[in-house]
Design an enzyme around this catalytic site. Structure first.
Site, mmCIF file in Angstrom:
data_model
loop_
_atom_site.group_PDB
_atom_site.id
_atom_site.type_symbol
_atom_site.label_atom_id
_atom_site.label_comp_id
_atom_site.label_asym_id
_atom_site.label_seq_id
_atom_site.Cartn_x
_atom_site.Cartn_y
_atom_site.Cartn_z
ATOM 1 N N SER A 263 4.446 -12.654 12.481
ATOM 2 C CA SER A 263 3.707 -12.824 11.218
ATOM 3 C C SER A 263 4.342 -12.004 10.097
ATOM 4 C CB SER A 263 2.274 -12.358 11.411
ATOM 5 O OG SER A 263 2.292 -10.963 11.685
ATOM 6 N N HIS B 78 4.776 -19.521 12.075
ATOM 7 C CA HIS B 78 3.726 -18.504 11.958
ATOM 8 C C HIS B 78 2.358 -19.178 11.955
ATOM 9 C CE1 HIS B 78 1.495 -15.370 9.287
ATOM 10 N NE2 HIS B 78 1.188 -15.240 10.559
ATOM 11 N N GLU C 28 2.839 -21.509 8.642
ATOM 12 C CA GLU C 28 3.976 -21.111 7.795
ATOM 13 C C GLU C 28 5.246 -21.390 8.592
ATOM 14 O OE1 GLU C 28 2.936 -17.603 4.583
ATOM 15 O OE2 GLU C 28 3.287 -16.988 6.661
ATOM 16 N N ASN D 182 0.949 -13.149 4.056
ATOM 17 C CA ASN D 182 0.697 -11.726 4.324
ATOM 18 C C ASN D 182 1.299 -10.834 3.246
ATOM 19 O OD1 ASN D 182 -0.809 -12.345 6.499
ATOM 20 N ND2 ASN D 182 0.771 -11.894 8.025
#
Ligand code: T1G
Length: 704
Positions: free
Chosen positions: A417, A438, A450, A488
């Protein structure tokens, strides 16, 4: 008759043909026969012919290509009224038409498409057809008679259910509901012509607009209204739909229909509808990768391998099992393997208990799962996804082993991640086959994926990743390699700003309340507590170490060092006396007072407007920097990521869409007011009076 300027090109997108005494009108407006310019005109032209020719005893309306009409052309919503296709005009004419009309439905009859069919005398469909009114998903309401005709056919309750969920029904159920008069076996057109010919002598012609609504009670509408707080929190158009459906039960058709027209325009011109329409197209654009065409060769995925049977590995495996793909799952110990398989089976059994899957299906899916303790058993897999804990050395060791085991052409993917996929790929001799996939937790539920494009990832592997996302029901978005990729990376900035708000005097619950008011299910601190405060703590420690900076000593670090890690320890920023519900914590308040005094921080009142702007614009600002860094292709991609991965309300259009709605000049002014430095791209667009939407369009045309 509609004037030339709603169809400046004077198009006629409806073909006319005859089958004896039946006139067939075929709508040809690919890809989905949207009710765009040229369609109403073509239908009028066909009805003119039918009206003027005694030899024509009935009319069949059918869609060319893969579907009937999938609704009004959403691209025309912002056109001035006099330029917008006159959908209601042709529907009114059909309703009053003197000869039987039959809508022949295949693919989808959605929105204006179903409303067109409801204005016809009869409707026939093939078994696979789907019929629905999804307008609520675009922040509007059925605006061409749907709110008045559907209740008159399927009853008030079912009509409310269909219009508030926006989900279609299959032809079989539609026939049971009376929405379809016949499900045609074999050739649709032949079936429709036969049906029309069998009804040429019907008089008077049945008209749905002349029917009454069955099964309506004031309680039904009151319950539906009350339920919106839960089902459609913060949304504008659902309540209008309930009111209009209720109106259909007590007023003549023409009155309800007129009110529907007025309310439709209101809803269409609302920020919420603009946000949802932006998302509709952004989600479809996100599936396209600049420079990689539909003809890019792809790897055929017939089987998958998963390394790690933990929470992520198990959830990822379920996505493949759900579409019938066999999975080999690897763990280091039998105990971990058994635990992982146990969780997968439990998830399926829970779904079966809720009646959403048969026990037979549970066994079928578990039957596709092969557990093993040996990576050698991955030698035949077409794609292998590593889902072990976030440690670079461990991941590189795994990819080195994979490189030796996996067959030539296999795709090697990491579910990291945040770690550097280029570095992971460097542990293999085939970096072109390495990609980041991800998934978001719970991986079998969250729709976002992702797709991380590393420096050497081949176009074929990337195209395969995107196609696979669609196949397993995910919304795939391509992102570049950087710390935290897109989602993130932005949430880290958002977290930084949230922590600063609290240092300056806000209480954690104030920041979270501001995000609730914006429509997010969770604020930054509730989210941190759920994810585990130690996750962020370790990332901050790691980043400080890498940067050679002293050990971070923020107020949140002290909470973690006090043993409060969030929901999993029933205590974090909030207390969790009964499990999952956050309760403001006296111990956190005390820690904050001590911390502010120690650091000499002046505490002040932080209003909701300030909190909302600082938190949301911290996302927007980092998003703009991400675009400038080339880590995301489009601002729209960032919106798709935030809506599908981080709970940002779709009716706000995602953070970048929301910023466009507020005006980038205002966003820049507020960022500067609150001490944040606007990203160069954001500043430039604001200075040029442009939007992120225009940025995407200009970039797309520059790449075309
Ligand atoms: N208007 C304009 N473009 C549309 C469109 C529409 N209604 N529907 C699809 N497209 C484009 C889409 O952007 C994409 O373009 C291509 O068609 C293929 O779509 C008066 C006002 C029909 C189930 O909400 O749900 O009627 O990316 O990739 O996965 O009451 O499209 O190729 O350039 O989605 O096979 C109500 C919306 C409108 C249905 C097909 N109707 N469409 O799914 O293909 S409001 C809807 C869909 C209305 C009236 C009101 C899906 C689909 P591009 P796709 P798909």
């Amino acid at each position: 008759m509609t004037s030339a300027n709603n169809n400046p090109a004077g198009q006629n997108l409806v073909e006319q043909s005859r089958d004896g005494d039946i006139l067939v009108l075929t709508i040809q407006n690919p890809p989905v026969n949207a009710f765009g310019p040229g369609v109403p005109e073509g239908l009028h032209a066909g009805l003119d012919v039918a009206e003027g020719d005694e030899g024509v005893r009935a009319v069949v309306i059918i869609g060319g290509g893969r579907t009937f009409v999938a609704g009004a052309d959403i691209k025309t919503f912002d056109l001035p009224r006099e330029q917008a296709p006159d959908v209601r005009g042709v529907i009114d004419r059909l309703d009053a038409f003197s000869k039987p009309t039959v809508a022949a439905i295949h693919g989808t009859a959605l929105g204006g498409g179903l409303e067109l069919a409801l204005a016809c005398t009869y409707r026939v469909a093939v078994e696979s057809a789907r019929l629905g009114l999804p307008e609520v998903k675009l922040g509007v309401l059925p605006g061409a008679g749907g709110t008045q005709r559907l209740p008159r056919v399927v009853g008030a309750q079912k009509a409310l259910e269909m219009m508030l969920s926006g989900n279609p029904v299959k032809a079989g159920e539609a026939e049971t509901l009376g929405l379809v008069d016949e499900v045609v076996d074999g050739d649709l057109l032949q079936g429709a012509v036969a049906f029309a010919r069998a009804h040429t002598d019907v008089t008077p012609l049945p008209r749905i607009s002349e029917r009454q609504v069955e099964g309506a009670s004031p309680e039904l509408f009151a319950q539906a209204k009350a339920g919106l707080e839960k089902t459609h929190k913060g949304q504008y158009s659902p309540a209008l739909i309930v009111d209009l459906a209720e109106m259909a039960t007590r007023t003549p058709f023409v009155d309800g229909y007129a009110e529907e027209g007025r309310q439709f325009v209101q809803a269409k011109d609302s920020p919420q509808s603009r946000g949802l329409r932006h998302l509709f197209f952004a989600e479809r654009e996100a599936g396209k990768i600049a420079g990689i065409g539909k003809d890019t060769p792809q790897t055929e995925i017939k089987s998958a391998g998963i390394i790690g049977a933990g929470t992520m590995g198990g959830g990822i495996a379920m996505n493949f099992l759900n579409v019938g793909l066999p999975v080999t799952i690897v763990e280091t110990t039998q105990e971990a393997l058994d635990r992982g398989l146990g969780v997968i089976r439990k998830n399926y059994e829970n779904t079966a208990k809720k009646g959403r899957m048969s026990l037979d299906d549970v066994e079928k899916r578990m039957g596709l799962l092969t557990p093993t303790l040996s990576m050698d058993d991955l030698k035949d897999a077409d794609i292998i996804i590593e889902a072990v804990f976030e440690n670079m050395d461990v991941k590189k060791e795994i990819f080195t082993k994979l490189d030796a085991v996996a067959k030539p052409g296999a795709i090697l993917a990491s579910n990291t991640s945040t770690l550097d996929v280029n570095e992971i790929a460097s542990a293999t001799t085939r970096p072109e086959s390495v990609i980041g996939l991800h998934f978001f937790s719970p991986a079998n539920v969250m729709r976002l994926l992702e797709i991380v494009r590393a420096d050497k990832t081949s176009d074929s592997v990337l195209a395969t990743g995107m196609a696979l996302a669609k196949r397993i029901g995910k919304v795939g978005v391509v992102v570049g390699v950087c710390d935290g990729f897109v989602g993130n990376r932005m949430v880290h900035r958002y977290g930084d700003e949230a922590r600063k708000l609290v240092e300056e005097g806000a209480r954690p619950q104030d920041a979270d309340a501001a995000m609730h008011a914006l429509g997010l299910p969770m604020g930054p601190f509730e989210m941190s507590d759920m994810a585990g405060l130690d996750v962020g703590y370790l990332i901050r420690q790691h980043q400080a170490k890498v940067a050679g900076q002293p050990k971070p000593d923020g107020w949140l670090d002290r909470i973690v060092e006090g043993g409060r890690k969030g929901q999993k320890t029933q205590a974090g920023i909030y207390d969790y006396p009964d499990g999952r519900k956050p309760v403001p914590s006296a111990s956190t308040d005390e820690l904050l007072n001590t911390y502010r005094q120690e650091k000499g921080l002046q505490s002040r009142e932080v209003g909701q407007d300030e909190a909302t702007k600082r938190l949301t614009y911290s996302l927007v600002n980092e998003g703009a920097q991400i675009l400038d860094d080339g880590i995301a292709q489009r601002a729209g991609d960032i919106d798709v990521i935030y809506v599908y991965g981080y709970g940002f309300p779709a009716y706000r259009g995602g953070p970048m869409g929301y910023a466009d709605e507020q005006g980038l000049k205002n966003v820049v002014a507020d960022l500067e007011k609150y001490g944040q430095t606007p990203a160069p791209l954001l500043k430039r667009l604001a200075d040029e009076g442009k939007t992120f939407g225009q940025y995407d369009k200009e970039k797309a045309s520059a790449q075309a």
